[in-house]
Write an enzyme that holds these catalytic residues in place. Sequence first.
Site, mmCIF file in Angstrom:
data_model
loop_
_atom_site.group_PDB
_atom_site.id
_atom_site.type_symbol
_atom_site.label_atom_id
_atom_site.label_comp_id
_atom_site.label_asym_id
_atom_site.label_seq_id
_atom_site.Cartn_x
_atom_site.Cartn_y
_atom_site.Cartn_z
ATOM 1 N N PRO A 272 0.843 -1.202 0.000
ATOM 2 C CA PRO A 272 0.000 0.000 0.000
ATOM 3 C C PRO A 272 0.877 1.251 0.000
ATOM 4 O O PRO A 272 1.994 1.244 0.536
ATOM 5 C CB PRO A 272 -0.785 -0.102 1.316
ATOM 6 C CG PRO A 272 -0.629 -1.510 1.770
ATOM 7 C CD PRO A 272 0.675 -2.001 1.221
ATOM 8 N N LYS A 273 0.380 2.313 -0.610
ATOM 9 C CA LYS A 273 1.089 3.599 -0.585
ATOM 10 C C LYS A 273 0.494 4.443 0.539
ATOM 11 O O LYS A 273 -0.645 4.891 0.467
ATOM 12 C CB LYS A 273 0.960 4.328 -1.924
ATOM 13 C CG LYS A 273 1.802 5.598 -1.997
ATOM 14 C CD LYS A 273 1.706 6.253 -3.354
ATOM 15 C CE LYS A 273 2.628 7.461 -3.416
ATOM 16 N NZ LYS A 273 2.335 8.458 -2.368
ATOM 17 N N TRP A 274 1.284 4.666 1.576
ATOM 18 C CA TRP A 274 0.823 5.385 2.768
ATOM 19 C C TRP A 274 0.846 6.883 2.524
ATOM 20 O O TRP A 274 1.753 7.401 1.874
ATOM 21 C CB TRP A 274 1.672 4.999 3.967
ATOM 22 C CG TRP A 274 1.504 3.561 4.320
ATOM 23 C CD1 TRP A 274 2.210 2.504 3.823
ATOM 24 C CD2 TRP A 274 0.512 3.013 5.178
ATOM 25 N NE1 TRP A 274 1.731 1.334 4.327
ATOM 26 C CE2 TRP A 274 0.686 1.607 5.166
ATOM 27 C CE3 TRP A 274 -0.505 3.560 5.965
ATOM 28 C CZ2 TRP A 274 -0.119 0.751 5.910
ATOM 29 C CZ3 TRP A 274 -1.302 2.712 6.706
ATOM 30 C CH2 TRP A 274 -1.112 1.329 6.676
#
Length: 367
Positions: free
Chosen positions: A42-44
């Site tokens: 996931p891209k935080w």
Amino acid sequence: MPAPQEPTIPEMSLPVVPPVAPMLAKAIKNVPAQDGGLLYEPKWDGFRCIVFRDGDEVYLGSRNERPFNRYFPELVEAVKRELPERCVVDGEIVLRKGQILDFDALQQRIHPAASRVRLLAEATPASFVAFDLLAIGDENLMQAPFAERRARLVEALAGAGAQIRLTPVTANDERAAEWFEMFEGAGLDGLVAKRSDQPYEPDKRTMLKVKHERTADCVVAGYREHKSGPIVGSLLLGLYDAAGVLHHVGVSASFPMKRRAELIDELKPYLLTDLSAHPWSSWTAQDENTTQRMPGAISRWNATKDLSFIPLEPRLVVEVAYGQMEGNRIRHTAQFRRWRPDRTPESCTYDQLDLPVGYNLDDILAR
């Protein structure tokens, strides 16, 4: 009380010492198909940070290689509690509001007043989500393949607690595509793909990122001049709420220099000389304690930066592309698509926005 001084870079005996520029990602349109060597995360949506710990010495390095220590004292203590005694970890500082990320609240943490920093550290403590390991003990892992670094990171975070968390990873591209859709509801803004055999390459765009993109029709209610002179730097965008109040929701700023000059002529018929007639006229009265972001607000990143704006009659409508909303604002700079002469300003409301289905942060971090 005066603002705390920026700490100097401490002398550390680590095999990798600060400052280190983080490895970056190149934007692509779609989730890449698995080719036998990709890992997906996931891209935080937070502040990129490389954590250096050498015993009691902790350094939180930002993307521009300046320290975050003064703004996140609670993370300094968390690093001492939850990370190995000697390590270098790449990740993201995030702040959560219930089960979603709150980037707006995270930005409030960048404040010049030490008393305000202490108050916010207690009221809105930040967390650190780790996704890479650059060094552990006396080992420099930057040339090791990412798959090995990930395995060592899992081991290193075995004793982590509530504030230091490990990002999930999958090698399944179908599951990654599901994550891309599902996790947005928790405030994450996309997906990152990394080659399992790649070393850590500071300041190079060797990873891939996919972000969400939507469009919205917004009112143009002002602009800021470009730093180079009297041409358009950014358009100030607005949306109406149900009560008919025009809210500042973000900016559109990515224009070629020639286009910036052309926009000056296009905007001239809408110039307002009397700010009192503008819906944002009250926003000129603000100081360093102002918490709502406004067109003329003081920058928390650079107190000398001029953020004053030139008001326009709110009659122009523009279609912009954006990734996601953060509260009632567009997160990141919106991309200009086209003028919309067929739309009335009053029709540009929050109702048009596509909101993601909610998702639980704890469920993401438990994977």
